[in-house]
Design an enzyme around this catalytic site. Structure first.
Site, short mmCIF file in Angstrom:
data_model
loop_
_atom_site.label_atom_id
_atom_site.label_comp_id
_atom_site.label_asym_id
_atom_site.label_seq_id
_atom_site.Cartn_x
_atom_site.Cartn_y
_atom_site.Cartn_z
CG ASN A 125 -1.93 0.99 1.31
OD1 ASN A 125 -1.85 1.98 0.58
ND2 ASN A 125 -2.90 0.81 2.19
NE ARG A 138 -5.43 2.40 -0.84
CZ ARG A 138 -5.22 3.57 -0.28
NH1 ARG A 138 -4.04 3.86 0.22
NH2 ARG A 138 -6.17 4.45 -0.21
CG HIS A 158 -12.21 5.36 1.67
ND1 HIS A 158 -12.75 6.52 2.17
CD2 HIS A 158 -10.92 5.37 2.03
CE1 HIS A 158 -11.82 7.22 2.79
NE2 HIS A 158 -10.69 6.53 2.72
CD GLU A 201 -7.25 0.03 2.17
OE1 GLU A 201 -6.54 0.64 2.99
OE2 GLU A 201 -7.71 0.54 1.15
#
Ligand code: ADP
Length: 403
Positions: free
Chosen positions: A7, A92, A181, A388
């Protein structure tokens, strides 16, 4: 499958090594202030998660990741013997533009399209792409997947995603609302359906991701039909350091009055506004609640403003949907702050969202998905724990496993 989740932020790197079958996190890494002389990176391994600190002063996000891989390959506490143990990598990606409406395995075509998305999130996407390239060079045989923050919102209709600007800006530059999101909203909606014991396709849900960043989504029959974040994550709610929606004329006004540059204005809106801007003290809701409890007037005002904007967004989406079965609270504030939830829903009972104050408070419930409305509340209120990294890991394993 052993999945490395990457990420990459504008000045941060979060990474985890996850065994997706048992949903076990084996390694966690957090690098902050990346690029700065006082950048720091902590890597820790299961089961104790004692942090190993690495010197990453002046390094880029991709260079931090390379350093992490060295630690992962060499540290005696590492759960893997060599990097070949990693089955797949889940990246991500903040902006997928109109190119990506779902997660993809990164092949040459996807990599080319990722390049085209860079200008949509110039602070985030290039760092993620640099990580993908570095990993591809180092581990050419390990499949990489891109999981997009925007993908879930690809179902928004034009009336929700277009801005009332001259159409040429959409046609030439693809200026439109993309949301963010998405992985979190999708997961929150699915978990709420599980809690309600009904299929997601039959439900109307309002999902509230309230963390440092924050957004609310109208999920109709399992699909995002509108969300508060827009062309960038700056639109919508008041956030930790982002202003959220303001009159756009304020921007040119301040720039003229103070002779601000574009970059300075970006920084004011993204890093100096929101809860931090109003309190002048902190962007962190826990600090702000503590300050308010000590009588700090600015902190109380920031909480009032925050709550009011969340209430208006929930009310707006209630009007946008044909039915609302539940409101779902997730992320740092949504999951953990009984106080904020009580303030938010105190103003929404007349719409049929009736909080059970005791269920809301239940101690030890943190980390557990649950319903916190009264039994006869026409619209249920749910709390769902966001994770996440685990979601990215599972999505990656599913895609690679199905290959
Ligand atoms: P990020 O967007 O960085 O992933 P998180 O989802 O972790 O953010 O949310 C961070 C926010 O959640 C911070 O404002 C933090 O203060 C808030 N938060 C976390 N725990 C609590 C709590 N118990 N009470 C109030 N706020 C909390």
């Amino acid at each position: 499958m052993l999945v490395l989740v990457v990420n990459a932020g504008s000045s941060s790197l979060k990474s985890q090594l996850i065994e997706t079958d048992g949903k076990l996190t084996l390694m966690r890494c957090l690098a902050e202030k990346v690029g700065a002389p006082d950048a720091s990176m902590k890597v820790s391994f299961a089961p104790d998660f004692d942090a190993v600190r690495c010197n990453v002063a002046g390094k880029s996000v991709a260079e931090c990741l390379r350093r992490l891989l060295e630690v992962l390959a060499d540290d005696p506490a590492s759960p893997i013997d060599g990097l070949e143990g990693i089955g797949a990598i889940g990246n991500r990606i903040v902006a997928g533009g109109e190119f990506f409406s779902k997660s993809v395995i990164i092949d040459a075509e996807a990599r080319e399209n990722l390049q085209k998305c860079e200008e949509l999130a110039p602070l985030h996407n290039p760092a993620a792409d640099a990580c993908i390239d570095m990993l591809h060079e180092l581990l050419p045989n390990t499949p990489q997947v891109a999981v997009f923050d925007t993908a879930f919102h690809a179902t928004m209709p034009p009336k929700a995603y277009l801005y009332p600007l001259p159409m040429r800006y959409y046609e030439q530059y693809r200026i439109r609302r993309y949301g963010a999101h998405g992985t979190s909203h999708r997961y929150a909606a699915q978990q709420a359906a599980n809690l309600l014991g009904r299929p997601l396709r039959d439900l109307g849900l309002i999902t509230c991701h309230l963390g440092n960043g924050g957004s609310i989504t109208a999920v109709n029959h399992g699909k995002s039909i509108d969300t508060t974040m827009g062309f960038t994550p700056l639109e919508g709610l008041m956030m930790g350091t982002r202003s959220g929606s303001i009159d756009p004329a304020i921007i040119t006004y301040i720039m003229r009055r103070e002779g601000r540059t574009f970059d300075e204005m970006d920084a004011i809106l993204n890093r100096e506004s929101g809860i931090l801007g109003v309190t002048g003290e902190s962007a962190d809701m826990r600090d702000v609640l503590a300050l308010a409890a000590d009588g700090d007037e600015r902190a109380k005002l920031a909480i009032d403003m925050y709550v009011y904007r969340v209430q208006k967004a929930i009310g707006g989406f209630y009007a946008a949907m044909t039915r609302t079965d539940a409101v779902v609270m997730t992320a740092g504030i949504g999951e953990n702050s009984a106080e904020l939830r009580e303030l938010i829903f105190a103003g929404l009972a007349h719409m049929g969202m009736i909080l059970d104050k005791e269920r809301n408070q239940v101690e030890g419930a943190i980390g557990m998905n649950r319903i916190i409305s009264i039994d006869d509340s026409p619209i249920k209120i749910c709390v769902v724990t966001a994770d996440e990294e685990i979601r990215i890991a599972r999505e990656t394993a599913n895609l690679v496993g199905a290959q």
